[in-house]
Design a protein around this motif. Sequence first.
Motif, PDB file in Angstrom:
ATOM      1  N   MET A  80      36.022  92.092   3.500  1.00 33.23           N
ATOM      2  CA  MET A  80      36.341  92.740   4.766  1.00 33.23           C
ATOM      3  C   MET A  80      36.080  91.708   5.852  1.00 33.23           C
ATOM      4  O   MET A  80      35.219  90.837   5.683  1.00 33.23           O
ATOM      5  CB  MET A  80      35.466  93.963   4.990  1.00 33.23           C
ATOM      6  N   PRO A  81      36.775  91.803   6.958  1.00 31.28           N
ATOM      7  CA  PRO A  81      36.540  90.836   8.041  1.00 31.28           C
ATOM      8  C   PRO A  81      35.089  90.889   8.540  1.00 31.28           C
ATOM      9  O   PRO A  81      34.449  91.943   8.499  1.00 31.28           O
ATOM     10  CB  PRO A  81      37.505  91.295   9.143  1.00 31.28           C
ATOM     11  N   ALA A 116      44.422  96.479   0.482  1.00 28.15           N
ATOM     12  CA  ALA A 116      44.171  95.705   1.697  1.00 28.15           C
ATOM     13  C   ALA A 116      43.189  96.509   2.545  1.00 28.15           C
ATOM     14  O   ALA A 116      43.506  97.604   3.004  1.00 28.15           O
ATOM     15  CB  ALA A 116      45.472  95.482   2.449  1.00 28.15           C
ATOM     16  N   THR A 118      42.190  96.927   5.523  1.00 27.22           N
ATOM     17  CA  THR A 118      42.531  96.666   6.913  1.00 27.22           C
ATOM     18  C   THR A 118      42.196  97.893   7.754  1.00 27.22           C
ATOM     19  O   THR A 118      41.953  98.988   7.229  1.00 27.22           O
ATOM     20  CB  THR A 118      44.033  96.379   7.058  1.00 27.22           C
ATOM     21  N   ASP A 120      44.272  99.576   9.483  1.00 26.58           N
ATOM     22  CA  ASP A 120      45.308 100.582   9.210  1.00 26.58           C
ATOM     23  C   ASP A 120      44.954 101.431   7.994  1.00 26.58           C
ATOM     24  O   ASP A 120      45.097 102.653   8.012  1.00 26.58           O
ATOM     25  CB  ASP A 120      46.670  99.919   8.981  1.00 26.58           C
ATOM     26  N   THR A 121      44.491 100.771   6.940  1.00 27.01           N
ATOM     27  CA  THR A 121      44.121 101.482   5.713  1.00 27.01           C
ATOM     28  C   THR A 121      42.971 102.443   5.968  1.00 27.01           C
ATOM     29  O   THR A 121      43.022 103.607   5.567  1.00 27.01           O
ATOM     30  CB  THR A 121      43.726 100.474   4.614  1.00 27.01           C
TER      31      THR A 121
END
Length: 140
Positions: A80-81, A116, A118, A120-121
Amino acid sequence: RQAGPEQPIAFNHKLHAGDNTIPCLYCHANARRSTVAGIPSVQRCMGCHKITAAARPEVQKLAGYWERKEPIAWTKVTWMPDFVYFEHWPHVRAGLDCQTCHGPVETMERMQQVTALTMDTCVACHRARDVSIDCVVCHR
């Protein structure tokens, strides 16, 4: 499907979580109470493998780590970022299956990231479950 990174020991999630139906939280017990799910200790693995499949080459590698009192330097698979604050425990306590984010782990001979992770997810998942979407929960 592309295989994940090679690991110091060829750990087979399909064998453990699939064929032998070992629950994710048996090995990744920290997910119940911590930010990270955690990687099981060599001691946790050797709890079974002192006897089970002890003659197999990969289990003998594991035993070598145990005898040397060394942790296994696993290669990280799921990312994860850095600017995202994520905690496993609220998701586990909410009854979310590990497979929701990690994919069908019980079918993977070699672990890989299939979803992913993200914004959005995550937001789509929260909306689908009517869970609060507040920026400061993930971005502190």
